[in-house]
Design a protein around this motif. Structure first.
Motif, PDB file in Angstrom:
ATOM      1  N   ASN A   1       0.820  -1.209   0.000  1.00 40.59           N
ATOM      2  CA  ASN A   1       0.000   0.000   0.000  1.00 40.59           C
ATOM      3  C   ASN A   1       0.860   1.267   0.000  1.00 40.59           C
ATOM      4  O   ASN A   1       0.498   2.289   0.556  1.00 40.59           O
ATOM      5  CB  ASN A   1      -0.927   0.038   1.227  1.00 40.59           C
ATOM      6  N   ASP A   2       2.004   1.169  -0.613  1.00 38.55           N
ATOM      7  CA  ASP A   2       2.916   2.307  -0.689  1.00 38.55           C
ATOM      8  C   ASP A   2       2.521   3.174  -1.873  1.00 38.55           C
ATOM      9  O   ASP A   2       2.564   2.733  -3.011  1.00 38.55           O
ATOM     10  CB  ASP A   2       4.338   1.780  -0.884  1.00 38.55           C
ATOM     11  N   PHE A   3       2.123   4.418  -1.595  1.00 38.85           N
ATOM     12  CA  PHE A   3       1.650   5.278  -2.662  1.00 38.85           C
ATOM     13  C   PHE A   3       2.720   6.261  -3.119  1.00 38.85           C
ATOM     14  O   PHE A   3       2.430   7.334  -3.598  1.00 38.85           O
ATOM     15  CB  PHE A   3       0.401   6.030  -2.221  1.00 38.85           C
ATOM     16  N   ALA A   4       3.970   5.911  -2.944  1.00 39.60           N
ATOM     17  CA  ALA A   4       5.043   6.799  -3.380  1.00 39.60           C
ATOM     18  C   ALA A   4       4.936   7.026  -4.881  1.00 39.60           C
ATOM     19  O   ALA A   4       4.603   6.120  -5.640  1.00 39.60           O
ATOM     20  CB  ALA A   4       6.393   6.174  -3.041  1.00 39.60           C
TER      21      ALA A   4
ATOM     22  N   ALA B   1       8.609  16.890  -2.758  1.00 38.69           N
ATOM     23  CA  ALA B   1       8.927  17.626  -1.539  1.00 38.69           C
ATOM     24  C   ALA B   1       8.685  19.118  -1.728  1.00 38.69           C
ATOM     25  O   ALA B   1       8.157  19.801  -0.848  1.00 38.69           O
ATOM     26  CB  ALA B   1      10.385  17.377  -1.143  1.00 38.69           C
ATOM     27  N   VAL B   2       9.055  19.635  -2.886  1.00 35.77           N
ATOM     28  CA  VAL B   2       8.875  21.067  -3.163  1.00 35.77           C
ATOM     29  C   VAL B   2       7.405  21.426  -3.274  1.00 35.77           C
ATOM     30  O   VAL B   2       6.958  22.460  -2.756  1.00 35.77           O
ATOM     31  CB  VAL B   2       9.607  21.456  -4.468  1.00 35.77           C
ATOM     32  N   ILE B   3       6.635  20.579  -3.926  1.00 38.77           N
ATOM     33  CA  ILE B   3       5.231  20.897  -4.208  1.00 38.77           C
ATOM     34  C   ILE B   3       4.284  20.475  -3.100  1.00 38.77           C
ATOM     35  O   ILE B   3       3.283  21.153  -2.829  1.00 38.77           O
ATOM     36  CB  ILE B   3       4.817  20.240  -5.546  1.00 38.77           C
TER      37      ILE B   3
ATOM     38  N   ARG C   1      -1.205  19.060  -5.134  1.00 36.33           N
ATOM     39  CA  ARG C   1      -0.519  19.754  -4.050  1.00 36.33           C
ATOM     40  C   ARG C   1      -0.556  18.910  -2.773  1.00 36.33           C
ATOM     41  O   ARG C   1       0.348  18.942  -1.953  1.00 36.33           O
ATOM     42  CB  ARG C   1      -1.222  21.106  -3.841  1.00 36.33           C
ATOM     43  N   GLN C   2      -1.628  18.118  -2.607  1.00 37.16           N
ATOM     44  CA  GLN C   2      -1.787  17.308  -1.408  1.00 37.16           C
ATOM     45  C   GLN C   2      -0.774  16.167  -1.364  1.00 37.16           C
ATOM     46  O   GLN C   2      -0.534  15.494  -2.366  1.00 37.16           O
ATOM     47  CB  GLN C   2      -3.203  16.723  -1.323  1.00 37.16           C
ATOM     48  N   GLU C   3      -0.218  15.926  -0.208  1.00 38.19           N
ATOM     49  CA  GLU C   3       0.782  14.877  -0.068  1.00 38.19           C
ATOM     50  C   GLU C   3       0.179  13.490  -0.185  1.00 38.19           C
ATOM     51  O   GLU C   3       0.748  12.595  -0.789  1.00 38.19           O
ATOM     52  CB  GLU C   3       1.491  15.013   1.281  1.00 38.19           C
ATOM     53  N   ASN C   4      -0.992  13.299   0.384  1.00 37.17           N
ATOM     54  CA  ASN C   4      -1.627  11.985   0.317  1.00 37.17           C
ATOM     55  C   ASN C   4      -2.564  11.940  -0.873  1.00 37.17           C
ATOM     56  O   ASN C   4      -3.741  12.281  -0.784  1.00 37.17           O
ATOM     57  CB  ASN C   4      -2.411  11.698   1.610  1.00 37.17           C
ATOM     58  N   GLU C   5      -2.025  11.526  -1.995  1.00 36.67           N
ATOM     59  CA  GLU C   5      -2.816  11.487  -3.207  1.00 36.67           C
ATOM     60  C   GLU C   5      -3.621  10.195  -3.281  1.00 36.67           C
ATOM     61  O   GLU C   5      -3.180   9.147  -2.837  1.00 36.67           O
ATOM     62  CB  GLU C   5      -1.899  11.552  -4.429  1.00 36.67           C
ATOM     63  N   ALA C   6      -4.798  10.296  -3.870  1.00 38.30           N
ATOM     64  CA  ALA C   6      -5.634   9.111  -4.031  1.00 38.30           C
ATOM     65  C   ALA C   6      -5.138   8.319  -5.236  1.00 38.30           C
ATOM     66  O   ALA C   6      -4.788   8.885  -6.267  1.00 38.30           O
ATOM     67  CB  ALA C   6      -7.081   9.527  -4.238  1.00 38.30           C
TER      68      ALA C   6
END
Length: 562
Positions: A32-35, A79-81, A117-122
């Motif tokens: 479940n790694d969404f990297a 990291a920037v965005i 922009r959100q870190e936790n993307e769907a």
């Protein structure tokens, strides 16, 4: 299809057909790694759209995907965005979004994509980097106006164009944001300052059909035939950062276009493979690519350039700003103050990398606006930070000059030496200041013009010094107030090259969980740069970069930018 090619057995094909398609497409990594979610999502879209291969058969066969990702570049871009570590002026609003694409200029290989922009993307969510996000504003001027003029008419960079009162063919008046005119200006000056009237005149001389054909050769698509308002970015449909990066990369690649791609090959269990690297195509003459690049360097280095804040000191870089506008009716309906704009872009490239950045609001025109000042510098800051990082540690060659180009201060196609310049029929001469993206606070903007409106100019030139800490990058705008005093450090290791690690049925998500490599540069420039009103979006009549009008020929407020 795969069964016919003996890539899978008849039993495997039958078993695959029995599985619900949604179950096959809903692939989730075991951990479940969404990297790298934006990149992974795009990889799967590419894989599922391979011509001649049924998705149901593809998944049944079992395969490894070899992608073009540079994990270091992807991680740093995220990291920037997706954090406030590097850029501190992000709007604190959920609908604010960013679409970012980084390509290899020579091959079109996608090195990084950030679509939210959100870190936790769907997983399989909306990707603002690959979906049409907003009107391009003045970023289309090289693609629809000046590029075609050089390629079709062999204009020199010193071609004189009269910046004076003018109209679209239907009689609609076109104006520059400042309300003033500069008389005879060179094509170079018009592009660097992002003047509107010369851009429209260039398209009119080239012809709509030729202009559209040139842009389509760079990967842009249009639902209908273009209109004259497209010269300033007044599109009826939006564009994506992926498409814009692909188009701009051709200028940095000597005029050859490569379709942006994230998958290099797919290898099946039996060893057979499908090579998915697209073939390069000649999109324009080499002299067109070089002359456009030479002029676009001035956008980030010239004192009158609108993109100085995006510059990376010491890097041979070309780029263009873009801003769209709200119509007056939209301002009244949504309560948008003077200076607020819907979209801000920065597209730029070197001989190694090409990046396109869109910033705006992702839930419709009324979901928000970028306020005059620092918010309108975000696209430039994102570009500067990431390009500084990926170019660190290795030398970057300048754009090679082809034998077809002659001239010194002004360039021309060999054998087509410029003739007598056109006569200036304008009595009002503007000072050489960026019209589009000038920060109102910047004396370089259009402030020097006598009748400068108080309103912020959409794509106000980046002047004010970058407040954000930029590692070793420094806005190369020597003369601009916004000199980014600290160049983003180029100590960061060079971006990794496309990994060859196969990802079973998914792109390589070997991304390190945290962007360790190049942590935010302590740019003492980070959000401190208040470039005043970067764009002036005035009434929606002009392109943000000071250009008037992105609004269609009818000034309907099409979001046109600089």
């Amino acid at each position: 299809m795969l069964e016919e090619q003996a890539l899978i057995t008849s039993d495997e094909a039958e078993a695959a057909r029995a599985i619900d398609i949604e179950d096959q497409l809903d692939f989730t990594p075991a951990n479940n790694d969404f990297a790298y979610q934006s990149f992974v999502d795009h990889v799967m879209e590419e894989v599922e759209s391979i011509d001649g291969v049924e998705t149901i058969d593809l998944y049944a066969a079992g395969f490894d995907i070899y992608t073009t990702i540079e994990p270091d570049a992807q991680q740093y871009a995220e990291a920037v965005i997706q954090s406030d570590e590097y850029i501190h002026q992000y709007p604190d609003e959920e609908h604010f979004q960013v679409g970012f694409t980084l390509l290899d200029t020579q091959t079109g290989a996608i090195r990084a994509i950030v679509g939210n922009r959100q870190e936790n993307e769907a997983e399989r969510g909306w990707n603002h980097a690959t979906a049409a996000s907003g009107q391009p504003g003045s970023t289309v001027k090289p693609l629809l106006d000046y590029g075609p003029a050089i390629d079709q008419l062999q204009w020199s960079t010193g071609e004189q164009i009269v910046d004076a009162p003018h109209e679209y063919s239907d009689g609609t008046t076109i104006t520059n944001y400042s309300g003033n005119y500069s008389g005879s200006v060179s094509m170079r000056e018009a592009l660097v300052r992002s003047l509107n009237i010369p851009a429209v005149k260039a398209m009119q001389e080239v012809g709509l059909e030729n202009a559209q054909s040139f842009a389509e050769g760079l990967g842009l698509s249009f639902e209908n035939n273009i209109e004259e308002s497209y010269a300033l970015g007044g599109f009826q449909e939006g564009v994506s950062s992926l498409d814009m990066a692909g188009a701009y990369a051709a200028f940095g690649n000597g005029g050859r276009y490569n379709e942006p791609h994230s998958v290099r090959k797919i290898v099946f269990r039996d060893g057979q493979e499908i090579d998915l690297n697209p073939e390069s195509e000649r999109a324009m003459n080499d002299y067109t690519a070089y002359m456009i690049s030479d002029m676009l360097k001035g956008v980030v280095t010239d004192s009158a350039g609108t993109g100085r804040r995006a510059n990376v000191d010491g890097l041979p870089l070309a780029g263009k700003t873009g801003t769209s506008n709200f119509s007056q009716e939209e301002r009244d309906r949504f309560g948008v103050p003077d200076g607020g704009v819907p979209d801000i872009w920065f597209n730029g490239y070197t001989t190694r990398y090409t990046a396109a950045v869109w910033t705006g609001y992702g839930d419709g025109r009324g979901s928000g606006y970028l306020a005059a000042g620092e918010e309108q510098q975000i696209a430039r800051d994102i570009f500067r930070h990431i390009m500084t990082h990926v170019h660190a540690g290795e030398g970057t060659e300048d754009f090679p000059r082809p034998d077809s180009v002659c001239g010194d201060s002004e360039l021309f196609v060999c054998g087509a030496e410029p003739t007598t310049p056109r006569q200036d029929d304008s009595s009002d001469r503007d000072s050489e200041q960026p019209e589009e993206e000038n920060d109102v606070d910047d004396p370089l903007e259009e402030d020097t013009e006598e009748d400068i409106p108080d309103e912020p100019i959409e794509e106000a030139p980046d002047d004010d010094s970058v407040d954000e800490p930029i590692e070793e990058e420094e806005a190369t705008d020597d003369s601009t107030e916004e000199e980014e005093t600290e160049e983003e450090s180029t100590e960061e290791e060079p971006a990794e090259e496309e990994t060859d690690v196969p990802t079973e049925e998914t792109p390589e998500d070997e991304a390190p969980e945290e962007p360790t490599e190049e942590e935010p540069e302590d740019d003492p420039n980070d959000s401190g740069e208040n470039n005043g009103n970067d764009g002036d979006n005035g009434d929606g009549d002009e392109d943000a970069d000071g250009e008037d009008a992105g609004n269609d020929e009818n000034d309907e407020g099409d979001d046109t930018e600089d």
